[in-house]
Each structure stands twice: as C-alpha cells, then as structure tokens.
Design a protein around this motif. Structure first.
Motif, PDB file in Angstrom:
ATOM      1  N   GLY A  55       0.803  -1.217   0.000  1.00 24.76           N
ATOM      2  CA  GLY A  55       0.000   0.000   0.000  1.00 24.76           C
ATOM      3  C   GLY A  55       0.834   1.265   0.000  1.00 24.76           C
ATOM      4  N   TRP A  56       0.192   2.345  -0.354  1.00 26.17           N
ATOM      5  CA  TRP A  56       0.785   3.688  -0.297  1.00 26.17           C
ATOM      6  C   TRP A  56       0.031   4.518   0.739  1.00 26.17           C
ATOM      7  N   PHE A  57       0.789   5.292   1.473  1.00 23.60           N
ATOM      8  CA  PHE A  57       0.248   6.144   2.512  1.00 23.60           C
ATOM      9  C   PHE A  57       0.890   7.517   2.399  1.00 23.60           C
ATOM     10  N   ARG A  58       0.278   8.491   3.034  1.00 24.07           N
ATOM     11  CA  ARG A  58       0.901   9.803   3.058  1.00 24.07           C
ATOM     12  C   ARG A  58       0.646  10.459   4.397  1.00 24.07           C
ATOM     13  N   GLN A  59       1.516  11.406   4.709  1.00 26.85           N
ATOM     14  CA  GLN A  59       1.389  12.093   5.991  1.00 26.85           C
ATOM     15  C   GLN A  59       1.841  13.530   5.860  1.00 26.85           C
ATOM     16  N   VAL A  60       1.039  14.388   6.430  1.00 28.39           N
ATOM     17  CA  VAL A  60       1.353  15.807   6.514  1.00 28.39           C
ATOM     18  C   VAL A  60       1.728  16.097   7.965  1.00 28.39           C
ATOM     19  N   PRO A  61       2.725  16.936   8.208  1.00 30.79           N
ATOM     20  CA  PRO A  61       3.113  17.232   9.593  1.00 30.79           C
ATOM     21  C   PRO A  61       1.921  17.650  10.439  1.00 30.79           C
ATOM     22  N   GLY A  62       1.818  17.040  11.605  1.00 37.13           N
ATOM     23  CA  GLY A  62       0.741  17.380  12.513  1.00 37.13           C
ATOM     24  C   GLY A  62      -0.534  16.602  12.281  1.00 37.13           C
ATOM     25  N   LYS A  63      -0.552  15.793  11.244  1.00 33.06           N
ATOM     26  CA  LYS A  63      -1.744  14.997  10.952  1.00 33.06           C
ATOM     27  C   LYS A  63      -1.392  13.518  10.957  1.00 33.06           C
ATOM     28  N   GLU A  64      -2.436  12.711  11.115  1.00 29.12           N
ATOM     29  CA  GLU A  64      -2.243  11.273  11.140  1.00 29.12           C
ATOM     30  C   GLU A  64      -1.951  10.754   9.731  1.00 29.12           C
ATOM     31  N   ARG A  65      -1.166   9.680   9.686  1.00 30.03           N
ATOM     32  CA  ARG A  65      -0.883   9.051   8.406  1.00 30.03           C
ATOM     33  C   ARG A  65      -2.184   8.498   7.813  1.00 30.03           C
ATOM     34  N   GLU A  66      -2.348   8.635   6.511  1.00 32.72           N
ATOM     35  CA  GLU A  66      -3.568   8.140   5.870  1.00 32.72           C
ATOM     36  C   GLU A  66      -3.241   7.212   4.711  1.00 32.72           C
ATOM     37  N   GLY A  67      -4.052   6.187   4.587  1.00 34.04           N
ATOM     38  CA  GLY A  67      -3.884   5.269   3.472  1.00 34.04           C
ATOM     39  C   GLY A  67      -4.526   5.841   2.226  1.00 34.04           C
ATOM     40  N   ILE A  68      -3.864   5.701   1.085  1.00 35.72           N
ATOM     41  CA  ILE A  68      -4.424   6.246  -0.140  1.00 35.72           C
ATOM     42  C   ILE A  68      -4.687   5.182  -1.194  1.00 35.72           C
ATOM     43  N   ALA A  69      -3.944   4.083  -1.154  1.00 35.23           N
ATOM     44  CA  ALA A  69      -4.193   3.021  -2.129  1.00 35.23           C
ATOM     45  C   ALA A  69      -3.528   1.745  -1.656  1.00 35.23           C
ATOM     46  N   ASP A  70      -4.149   0.620  -1.970  1.00 37.32           N
ATOM     47  CA  ASP A  70      -3.479  -0.649  -1.712  1.00 37.32           C
ATOM     48  C   ASP A  70      -3.824  -1.654  -2.806  1.00 37.32           C
ATOM     49  N   ILE A  71      -2.999  -2.694  -2.863  1.00 36.50           N
ATOM     50  CA  ILE A  71      -3.168  -3.713  -3.902  1.00 36.50           C
ATOM     51  C   ILE A  71      -2.821  -5.067  -3.292  1.00 36.50           C
ATOM     52  N   ASP A  72      -3.714  -6.036  -3.478  1.00 40.22           N
ATOM     53  CA  ASP A  72      -3.469  -7.327  -2.864  1.00 40.22           C
ATOM     54  C   ASP A  72      -2.747  -8.250  -3.840  1.00 40.22           C
ATOM     55  N   GLU A  73      -2.580  -9.499  -3.421  1.00 37.23           N
ATOM     56  CA  GLU A  73      -1.794 -10.447  -4.211  1.00 37.23           C
ATOM     57  C   GLU A  73      -2.446 -10.747  -5.555  1.00 37.23           C
TER      58      GLU A  73
END
Length: 122
Positions: free
Chosen positions: A35-53
């Motif tokens: 998966g891909w995640f992103r985070q902005v300073p001061g905010k919680e990390r958020e998931g943006i996309a994932d891919i399974d097997e």
C-alpha cells in the motif's frame, strides 16, 4: 530484514503528474498486500491506495480516478502513478506491506522506508 525504498517524489505544479516507486529488498512475498500512505506534519498518516496479491486495488476517495497503484512482483516494485495533482496532495509518501490482509487502519501495516516527499504548488 525487509527494507523499502521510496523514490520519485518532487515538486510539481497543480495539474501535474508524478510517478512514485517503492522497491523492496529482503523477504517480500508476492502474497503480501502492498500500500501507499501519506502524511502531513501534525496529521495522522492516511492510506491512499493498496493492492493485494491478486491485483485487486482500493483507493481513498480523495485520490480515486487520479492515482493508480500497480505492482511488479518479479522486480519487488510498487508504483503509484499520480495525475491531476493538487496542493492538497502535498505530503510525505510512504509504502508499506502486510503479510496477510490489507488493513484499513495504517497502524497494522509494516513501514520500512523513509518516504519520498511530494510538493504541489498552486
């Protein structure tokens, strides 16, 4: 020991595109969810996309239709193609894996990289 190396970040103007890559070393199994995640300073990390097997993908509503996640199991590479970027996409981007499922909560994922920074100017 598994390591993940993210790359491809940079500075772009709104409307532009970037292609992020994540290369895994060590024991990364093709059955893992990635998966891909992103985070902005001061905010919680958020998931943006994932891919399974099986190649099934999920996207956060904020990026649906603009971002595309893909994986190459032979090369142990995860890619995030980001189009139509806007300033709200500015963040540090991370890839991660989970050996069995694709959890909704980012806290259950395994992060082994330093991230790559994306800056989108208006």
């Amino acid at each position: 020991q598994v390591q993940l190396v993210e790359s491809g970040g940079g500075s772009v103007q709104a409307g532009g595109s970037l292609r992020l890559s994540c290369v895994g070393s060590g024991w990364i199994d093709s059955s893992y969810c990635m998966g891909w995640f992103r985070q902005v300073p001061g905010k919680e990390r958020e998931g943006i996309a994932d891919i399974d097997e099986d190649g099934s993908t999920k996207y956060a509503n904020l990026v649906k239709g603009r971002f595309t996640i893909s994986r190459d199991n032979v090369k142990n590479t995860l890619v995030l193609q980001m189009n139509s970027l806007n300033p709200e996409d500015t963040a540090m981007y991370y890839c991660a894996f989970h050996p069995y499922i694709c959890p909704v909560d980012f806290r259950y994922w395994d992060f082994k990289g330093q991230g790559t920074e994306v800056t989108v100017s208006s």
